[in-house]
Write an enzyme that holds these catalytic residues in place. Structure first.
Site, PDB file in Angstrom:
ATOM      1  N   ARG A 126       0.848  -1.147   0.061  1.00 50.43           N
ATOM      2  CA  ARG A 126      -0.149   0.051  -0.036  1.00 50.43           C
ATOM      3  C   ARG A 126       1.067   1.156   0.025  1.00 50.43           C
ATOM      4  NH1 ARG A 126      -5.414  -1.721   3.450  1.00 50.43           N
ATOM      5  NH2 ARG A 126      -6.608  -2.336   1.270  1.00 50.43           N
ATOM      6  N   GLN A 131      -0.982   2.302  -5.816  1.00 51.73           N
ATOM      7  CA  GLN A 131      -2.432   2.733  -5.377  1.00 51.73           C
ATOM      8  C   GLN A 131      -3.399   2.441  -6.413  1.00 51.73           C
ATOM      9  OE1 GLN A 131      -2.817   6.697  -4.175  1.00 51.73           O
ATOM     10  NE2 GLN A 131      -5.104   6.414  -3.941  1.00 51.73           N
ATOM     11  N   ASP A 134      -4.536  -1.367  -6.379  1.00 50.20           N
ATOM     12  CA  ASP A 134      -4.731  -2.062  -5.011  1.00 50.20           C
ATOM     13  C   ASP A 134      -6.020  -2.833  -5.119  1.00 50.20           C
ATOM     14  OD1 ASP A 134      -5.388  -2.401  -2.577  1.00 50.20           O
ATOM     15  OD2 ASP A 134      -5.046  -0.439  -1.748  1.00 50.20           O
ATOM     16  N   SER A 137      -8.438  -2.682  -1.887  1.00 49.65           N
ATOM     17  CA  SER A 137      -9.230  -1.403  -1.772  1.00 49.65           C
ATOM     18  C   SER A 137     -10.261  -1.260  -2.493  1.00 49.65           C
ATOM     19  CB  SER A 137      -8.388   0.032  -1.839  1.00 49.65           C
ATOM     20  OG  SER A 137      -7.351   0.066  -0.637  1.00 49.65           O
ATOM     21  N   TYR A 233      -2.817  -0.455   9.683  1.00 48.03           N
ATOM     22  CA  TYR A 233      -3.732  -1.363   9.841  1.00 48.03           C
ATOM     23  C   TYR A 233      -3.976  -1.530  11.315  1.00 48.03           C
ATOM     24  CZ  TYR A 233      -3.607  -3.547   5.292  1.00 48.03           C
ATOM     25  OH  TYR A 233      -3.767  -3.860   3.940  1.00 48.03           O
TER      26      TYR A 233
HETATM   27  P1  NAD Z   1      -8.861  -4.151   7.165  1.00 49.08           P
HETATM   28  O1  NAD Z   1      -9.809  -4.646   6.194  1.00 49.08           O
HETATM   29  O2  NAD Z   1      -7.508  -4.972   7.797  1.00 49.08           O
HETATM   30  O3  NAD Z   1      -9.737  -3.626   8.447  1.00 49.08           O
HETATM   31  C1  NAD Z   1     -10.977  -2.956   8.599  1.00 49.08           C
HETATM   32  C2  NAD Z   1     -10.963  -1.892   9.702  1.00 49.08           C
HETATM   33  O4  NAD Z   1     -11.233  -2.705  10.931  1.00 49.08           O
HETATM   34  C3  NAD Z   1      -9.718  -1.205   9.816  1.00 49.08           C
HETATM   35  O5  NAD Z   1     -10.105   0.120   9.798  1.00 49.08           O
HETATM   36  C4  NAD Z   1      -9.410  -1.493  11.391  1.00 49.08           C
HETATM   37  O6  NAD Z   1      -9.031  -0.732  11.928  1.00 49.08           O
HETATM   38  C5  NAD Z   1     -10.920  -2.075  11.952  1.00 49.08           C
HETATM   39  N1  NAD Z   1     -10.568  -2.551  13.173  1.00 49.08           N
HETATM   40  C6  NAD Z   1      -9.800  -3.872  13.623  1.00 49.08           C
HETATM   41  N2  NAD Z   1     -10.042  -4.144  14.517  1.00 49.08           N
HETATM   42  C7  NAD Z   1     -11.257  -3.656  15.249  1.00 49.08           C
HETATM   43  C8  NAD Z   1     -11.938  -3.335  16.614  1.00 49.08           C
HETATM   44  N3  NAD Z   1     -11.699  -4.128  17.259  1.00 49.08           N
HETATM   45  N4  NAD Z   1     -12.895  -2.469  16.646  1.00 49.08           N
HETATM   46  C9  NAD Z   1     -13.089  -1.557  15.523  1.00 49.08           C
HETATM   47  N5  NAD Z   1     -12.533  -1.749  14.371  1.00 49.08           N
HETATM   48  C10 NAD Z   1     -11.558  -2.610  14.119  1.00 49.08           C
HETATM   49  O7  NAD Z   1      -8.319  -2.864   6.898  1.00 49.08           O
HETATM   50  P2  NAD Z   1      -8.302  -1.828   5.265  1.00 49.08           P
HETATM   51  O8  NAD Z   1      -9.985  -1.388   5.221  1.00 49.08           O
HETATM   52  O9  NAD Z   1      -7.953  -2.805   4.190  1.00 49.08           O
HETATM   53  O10 NAD Z   1      -7.554  -0.643   5.611  1.00 49.08           O
HETATM   54  C11 NAD Z   1      -7.199  -0.401   6.885  1.00 49.08           C
HETATM   55  C12 NAD Z   1      -6.115   0.660   6.836  1.00 49.08           C
HETATM   56  O11 NAD Z   1      -5.063   0.511   6.072  1.00 49.08           O
HETATM   57  C13 NAD Z   1      -6.688   2.087   6.389  1.00 49.08           C
HETATM   58  O12 NAD Z   1      -7.586   2.692   7.147  1.00 49.08           O
HETATM   59  C14 NAD Z   1      -5.527   2.771   6.055  1.00 49.08           C
HETATM   60  O13 NAD Z   1      -5.048   3.449   7.095  1.00 49.08           O
HETATM   61  C15 NAD Z   1      -4.728   1.550   5.708  1.00 49.08           C
HETATM   62  N6  NAD Z   1      -4.267   1.592   4.224  1.00 49.08           N
HETATM   63  C16 NAD Z   1      -3.282   2.254   3.931  1.00 49.08           C
HETATM   64  C17 NAD Z   1      -2.836   2.475   2.518  1.00 49.08           C
HETATM   65  C18 NAD Z   1      -1.684   3.011   2.298  1.00 49.08           C
HETATM   66  O14 NAD Z   1      -0.976   3.499   2.917  1.00 49.08           O
HETATM   67  N7  NAD Z   1      -1.248   2.921   1.002  1.00 49.08           N
HETATM   68  C19 NAD Z   1      -3.992   1.750   1.600  1.00 49.08           C
HETATM   69  C20 NAD Z   1      -5.213   1.171   2.014  1.00 49.08           C
HETATM   70  C21 NAD Z   1      -5.222   1.159   3.347  1.00 49.08           C
END
Ligand code: NAD
Length: 493
Positions: A126, A131, A134, A137, A233
């Site tokens: 990521r 991007q 991805d 996403s 994450y």
């Molecule tokens: P994911 O599908 O792994 O998780 C979904 C969500 O569940 C996350 O926001 C996580 O914080 C939340 N979660 C986990 N345990 C929890 C709990 N006990 N209670 C409430 N919420 C909980 O994650 P995703 O949607 O693929 O991406 C998560 C994060 O990854 C994004 O918000 C971002 O910060 C990061 N991300 C970064 C990039 C990048 O930097 N290039 C790209 C995409 C996502």
């Protein structure tokens, strides 16, 4: 290089890996694109569309051997039927697709043994330059949107507040647990439909994003501490933390009409966040959509791809929502896979620059080897041949596995989500497109007042409270009696 795109064989899969608009780009880049007859039908792309885009379309029996197969679900993500597709590849051929390498590493081993090479699109790092590749996403965006539509069609109420000559209809109250990519899209969609939305995520950075979409961030008296890893994450928390979280969230769940759960920890089972007791407190007509059902579920009662009804609450555990919006899901997937392919190839030939993070992170089987340490660990293999500590030819993928010290539960290395400088990518546009939804939807709607919209937090709180009071007073004495738990096959199946 001949590229093949076959009809996806996973049950219920309606996406196609490449859509016509990207065929021309690949042809121009020196590839020869072959499409199996009918491959795009279920997604809304006809053979004629592909032919018009200069692809060669043929029945499976007359397709040539390919050097590269583009798939939505390759073997690891399609264990029952994926093997047959590999027969279409020439020796040493490549597969690009999702393949669940951490959930099904044995399939990677199987593919490596055949001398085939696999890129796993789930492992795209990521970082800004990746991007547009991805896939996770992209598909999470579709899943978050679809989850809200599923909930809306199950709910015996409407989503928006309506003031009519026949009285006022209270807005639905939606609670989104986990505000990552899918959760934010669910919030935006529910807001757009006029619901009052609350959300919680244990990563504090998310609060601003939740509020910018017109939802209220739920405050829990929970000390999450270092809840976020370097890649952005969520980290795995202790059982005591989850117990407390379940307890504190139960009141919010109880006062919600719809709960959408998306909480996930990469490489781990999903945390249990909604207990059967909490479901029971939601009351007749409530709906839960558990997007974590594939990894065990965030709700105690959810079952993968089942429609469970417990005490009048419907609990859905869909595991492949992108396949239910196949046209746009395929368009996004195809764009991602095309960008990836154009990145790793020159003049229609794959060039493996193993120093490139995008290649090294995604290449999971190559030349009979499994290069990635985290997948080798899951398979109880030692370091790859030719690396420090590697046993040149004694740890090939075909060797019987050594006993696992940790039961094969080793989590993936965290650094996989870092950019080369080891920093979370500040330029990454998480939830790209969400602002558009917010700006052009909620603020300008003519459906009457939009509680919580436009960052008016006070309004949001007030409306939530009023709405709760209204609903507390509008219990229908004629409501049907509480039902016994029952499990039905999802009607989609
Ligand atoms: P994911 O599908 O792994 O998780 C979904 C969500 O569940 C996350 O926001 C996580 O914080 C939340 N979660 C986990 N345990 C929890 C709990 N006990 N209670 C409430 N919420 C909980 O994650 P995703 O949607 O693929 O991406 C998560 C994060 O990854 C994004 O918000 C971002 O910060 C990061 N991300 C970064 C990039 C990048 O930097 N290039 C790209 C995409 C996502």
């Amino acid at each position: 290089m001949k590229i093949g795109v076959l009809k996806e064989s996973y049950p219920g899969e309606r996406r196609v890996a490449l859509v016509p608009v990207n065929v021309a780009q690949l042809e121009k880049a020196g590839f020869e694109v072959w499409i199996e007859e009918g491959a795009g039908d279920a997604a809304g792309y006809s053979d004629e569309d592909y032919t018009n885009a200069a692809a060669r379309v043929a029945p499976r029996e007359t397709l040539p051997d390919f050097q590269l197969l583009l798939q939505v679900r390759s073997l690891g993500a399609n264990p029952e039927y994926g093997e047959a597709d590999l027969e279409m590849l020439s020796p040493g051929g490549y597969v690009i697709g999702t393949c669940d390498p951490l959930g099904n590493p044995a399939a990677i081993e199987q593919l490596a043994r055949r001398g085939l090479n696999q890129f796993s699109l789930e492992l795209i790092p990521r970082i800004t330059r990746a991007q547009s590749m991805d896939v996770l996403s992209s598909m999470a965006t579709i899943a978050g949107y679809r989850a809200v539509l599923l909930a809306a069609s199950e709910l015996p109420r409407i989503f928006p507040l309506l003031m009519t000559a026949s009285g006022t209809l209270a807005a639905a109250r939606v609670f989104v647990i986990g505000a990552g990519v899918a959760g934010l899209q669910a919030i935006a969609t529910a807001r757009r439909l006029g619901a009052i939305v609350q959300a919680y995520d244990l990563r504090p950075a998310v609060r601003e994003q939740v509020e910018s979409l017109g939802a209220k961030f739920v405050e829990l008296e929970l000390e999450a501490g270092e809840s976020e890893d370097k890649g952005g994450y969520a980290k795995q928390m202790g059982e005591e933390f989850y117990r407390l979280q379940r307890e504190l969230m139960a009141d919010v769940v109880a006062e919600s009409d719809v709960v959408i759960t998306t909480a996930a920890i990469p490489g781990r089972p999903a945390p249990l966040l909604v207990t059967a007791d909490a479901v029971g407190r939601m009351g007749q007509g409530g709906v839960i959509v558990d997007l974590a059902a594939e990894r065990g579920g965030n709700c105690e009662l959810s079952e993968a791809d089942q429609r469970v009804v417990s005490q009048g609450v419907v609990i859905l555990g869909p595991t492949n929502l992108p396949a239910e919006i196949p046209y746009h899901a395929s368009q996004m997937f195809s764009t991602n896979v095309t960008r990836f392919l154009l990145h790793i190839a020159t003049d229609g030939v794959i060039q493996l620059d193993r120093e490139d993070e995008i290649i090294s992170e995604t290449l999971v089987a190559h030349g009979g080897e499994i290069p990635q340490a985290r997948i080798r660990e899951l398979l109880n293999l030692g370091p790859p041949a030719g690396t420090p500590g590697g046993q040149d030819d004694t740890n090939s993928p075909g060797d019987p596995p050594a006993p696992a010290e940790d039961g094969g539960q080793t989590p993936p290395a965290e650094e996989s989500t870092e950019d080369p400088a080891g920093q979370v990518d500040p330029n990454y546009e998480l939830g790209a497109g969400l602002n558009l939804v917010y700006d052009s939807g909620d603020k300008e709607t003519e459906d009457g007042p939009q509680p919580g919209g436009g960052g008016e937090e006070e309004d949001s709180e007030l409306s939530w409270r009023e709405s709760s009071e209204e609903s507390a007073g509008d219990e229908d004495p004629d409501d049907p009696p509480q039902q016994e738990d029952e499990v039905e096959r999802d009607s989609k199946e």
